[in-house]
Every structure is written in structure tokens, then in C-alpha cells.
Design a protein around this motif. Sequence first.
Motif, PDB file in Angstrom:
ATOM      1  N   ASN A 169      25.436  64.198  23.547  1.00  0.00           N
ATOM      2  CA  ASN A 169      24.995  62.853  23.156  1.00  0.00           C
ATOM      3  C   ASN A 169      24.292  62.884  21.810  1.00  0.00           C
ATOM      4  N   ASP A 170      23.451  63.886  21.583  1.00  0.00           N
ATOM      5  CA  ASP A 170      22.771  64.012  20.289  1.00  0.00           C
ATOM      6  C   ASP A 170      23.770  64.257  19.161  1.00  0.00           C
ATOM      7  N   LYS A 171      24.787  65.106  19.459  1.00  0.00           N
ATOM      8  CA  LYS A 171      25.815  65.350  18.439  1.00  0.00           C
ATOM      9  C   LYS A 171      26.581  64.077  18.102  1.00  0.00           C
ATOM     10  N   LEU A 172      26.908  63.329  19.164  1.00  0.00           N
ATOM     11  CA  LEU A 172      27.627  62.079  18.929  1.00  0.00           C
ATOM     12  C   LEU A 172      26.777  61.096  18.142  1.00  0.00           C
ATOM     13  N   LYS A 173      25.476  61.045  18.446  1.00  0.00           N
ATOM     14  CA  LYS A 173      24.585  60.165  17.678  1.00  0.00           C
ATOM     15  C   LYS A 173      24.521  60.602  16.223  1.00  0.00           C
ATOM     16  N   GLY A 174      24.407  61.924  16.007  1.00  0.00           N
ATOM     17  CA  GLY A 174      24.389  62.402  14.635  1.00  0.00           C
ATOM     18  C   GLY A 174      25.685  62.093  13.903  1.00  0.00           C
ATOM     19  N   ARG A 175      26.810  62.271  14.621  1.00  0.00           N
ATOM     20  CA  ARG A 175      28.100  61.938  14.005  1.00  0.00           C
ATOM     21  C   ARG A 175      28.191  60.451  13.705  1.00  0.00           C
ATOM     22  N   LEU A 176      27.660  59.625  14.638  1.00  0.00           N
ATOM     23  CA  LEU A 176      27.675  58.181  14.417  1.00  0.00           C
ATOM     24  C   LEU A 176      26.852  57.814  13.186  1.00  0.00           C
ATOM     25  N   ARG A 177      25.678  58.446  13.054  1.00  0.00           N
ATOM     26  CA  ARG A 177      24.869  58.177  11.861  1.00  0.00           C
ATOM     27  C   ARG A 177      25.605  58.614  10.594  1.00  0.00           C
ATOM     28  N   THR A 178      26.273  59.780  10.683  1.00  0.00           N
ATOM     29  CA  THR A 178      27.022  60.253   9.512  1.00  0.00           C
ATOM     30  C   THR A 178      28.126  59.277   9.146  1.00  0.00           C
ATOM     31  N   LEU A 179      28.861  58.818  10.181  1.00  0.00           N
ATOM     32  CA  LEU A 179      29.941  57.862   9.923  1.00  0.00           C
ATOM     33  C   LEU A 179      29.402  56.557   9.361  1.00  0.00           C
ATOM     34  N   GLU A 180      28.277  56.103   9.889  1.00  0.00           N
ATOM     35  CA  GLU A 180      27.692  54.864   9.377  1.00  0.00           C
ATOM     36  C   GLU A 180      27.218  55.047   7.938  1.00  0.00           C
ATOM     37  N   THR A 181      26.651  56.242   7.644  1.00  0.00           N
ATOM     38  CA  THR A 181      26.252  56.519   6.257  1.00  0.00           C
ATOM     39  C   THR A 181      27.464  56.529   5.335  1.00  0.00           C
ATOM     40  N   GLN A 182      28.538  57.176   5.815  1.00  0.00           N
ATOM     41  CA  GLN A 182      29.770  57.177   5.023  1.00  0.00           C
ATOM     42  C   GLN A 182      30.306  55.761   4.844  1.00  0.00           C
ATOM     43  N   ALA A 183      30.194  54.953   5.920  1.00  0.00           N
ATOM     44  CA  ALA A 183      30.655  53.563   5.815  1.00  0.00           C
ATOM     45  C   ALA A 183      29.836  52.799   4.780  1.00  0.00           C
ATOM     46  N   MET A 184      28.516  53.040   4.774  1.00  0.00           N
ATOM     47  CA  MET A 184      27.671  52.392   3.765  1.00  0.00           C
ATOM     48  C   MET A 184      28.081  52.840   2.356  1.00  0.00           C
ATOM     49  N   GLY A 185      28.380  54.178   2.230  1.00  0.00           N
ATOM     50  CA  GLY A 185      28.826  54.659   0.929  1.00  0.00           C
ATOM     51  C   GLY A 185      30.139  54.039   0.505  1.00  0.00           C
TER      52      GLY A 185
END
Length: 301
Positions: A169-185
Motif C-alpha cells: 500500500n505504501d509503494k502504491l501510494k508512493g507510485r501514485l504521488r510520483t504519477l501525480e507529480t509527473q501529471a503536474m509536470g
Amino acid sequence: MSSVFAVTMAEFGFNKGHQNEAINYMRFARSKRAIRLKTIDSCFEDLKDSRLVDETFTVDEVRDMLDGLQLVVRGEVETELINTAHTNVLLLRQLFSQAEKFYLHLQTDISELENRELLEQVAEFEKTEFKNLNKTNQEISKPKLAPLNEGGGVSELLNKEISRLQEENDKLKGRLRTLETQAMGVLDEKTKAERALKDLHKVQGEQQEITSLEDTVAALQEDYQKSLSVNAASQRDLQDNLVSAKHDLLRVQEQLALAEKELDRKFQQTSAYRNMKEILTKKNEQIKDIRKRLSKYESDE
């Protein structure tokens, strides 16, 4: 269950089974709402972590960040509203399908969906019901002593599985944050690309205007060259006409001289001219004779 909602459910004509169905649907809607709120909170947290790294920002940078955040939050809220509407349609479809099996024709009153009194009663029930549910969950989640007869084997396996699931779950949350950061970029890059495209369109418009002006100048130069050519041709025609006129003048003068000579010759051949010439000759001889006489008289004196 609170008495307020019990009375309300009775007014709605819900029995115990219907009440359980209503509670299940409210639990489902509450969980979906909580997930969407967490997603929106993560959007703000990602903005803080990814963009708020400097101490000072320009107005354009703040505007860009707010525009990007607005697009993301708007998309999340719009997705949730659309999903809620579609979920309600599926729920109505189930109810209508079940009613048709018993030859019942259900009708809805849309105006009742905005009844503030009933909505407040539903909200009060949700607050009370899920408050009691949270208390029950907390009591259930309180740590208890492990039974002595388990020997720790099953409990250890469960704890390992829970730890593994938490790590995933923590990995998925981290991946979600990464994807959201990439989406913002990507969103920032899209905004920059749109601005660059607007600037390109502006430059292309200016280039088209310059091309149009160049075409106008070229047309004016062409007209000017044509005018110069026409003027040169006109000057050549005038010069040719002038030379021709001079030649004509000389020819006429020559013809006049010849005519004068001819007239002179013809006049000399006339009798009047001969008579006048004889008279003039005689007069000249008389004048010479008179001069001779005068000269003798002058010498004598």
C-alpha cells in the motif's frame, strides 16, 4: 439508529430491510467521497512538495501553479460528480428492474431531491450512524491479548501478511504521488506548449503581415518601373517627333529659299523689272555725270 432517522424512514415507507439497504448505499457513497477527498488532498500535497521549493515566486509562476491545481481539482470533482450521477442511474435501474418483475411502475419526483428538511434529516442520520459505527470499529480495533493456545504461528503469518499489504500500500501510494507529480509536470509542459503555440501563431500572423507588405511594395515597384518605361517611351516619341519636326522645318526653309530664288529669277525676267532696272541705270549714270560736273566746278573755284 437515531430516532430522527427512524421516524424519517417510517415516513418514507422503509422497512428494516430497506433501512439496511439505505445504510449500505450511504456507506458506499461515504467511502467513495472519502477516497476522492484524499485524492484532492494529495493534489495539494504534491503541489507543495513539487513546486513550493523556492522562497519567492513571481506572479506568473503563482498563476501557473494555481491554474494547474485548478485543472487537477476540477477534473477530480467533475469525475466524482459524473461517477455519482452514473452510480445513481445504475441504482435506479436495479430498483426499476425489480419493480417490473412485480408489475409495478415506479415514478420519481425530482423536486423532492432538493427538500432541505429531508436532506438535513439524512445528514443527521449519517452523522449519528457512522459516529456509532466508528466507535464500534475502535472497540473492535483495540489490541487484545493473543490466546495462549495459538502458539504464535497463525498470528505471525497474519502479521506478516498485514505488513506485506501495508508495504504494498505504501509503494502504491508512493507510485501514485510520483504519477501525480509527473501529471503536474506534463500539465506544466502542456501549458508552456500552449503559450509557445500562441506565440508561434502571433509570429506567423506578423510574418504574414510582413509578407503582405512586401507584396504591396513589390507591386508598387513594378508599377513604378512600368511608369518609368512608359515615360521613357513617351520621351523617345517626343524626341523622335522633335527631330522629325526639325527636319520638316529645314525642308520647309529650304523650299522657301528655293521659292524666293525662283520668285527672284521670275521677277527679274519681267518687263517691269527690266524697265525699272534701265531707269535705275540711267539715274545712276546721270548721278555720276552730275558728280563729275560738280567736281569740275569745285576745282575751278
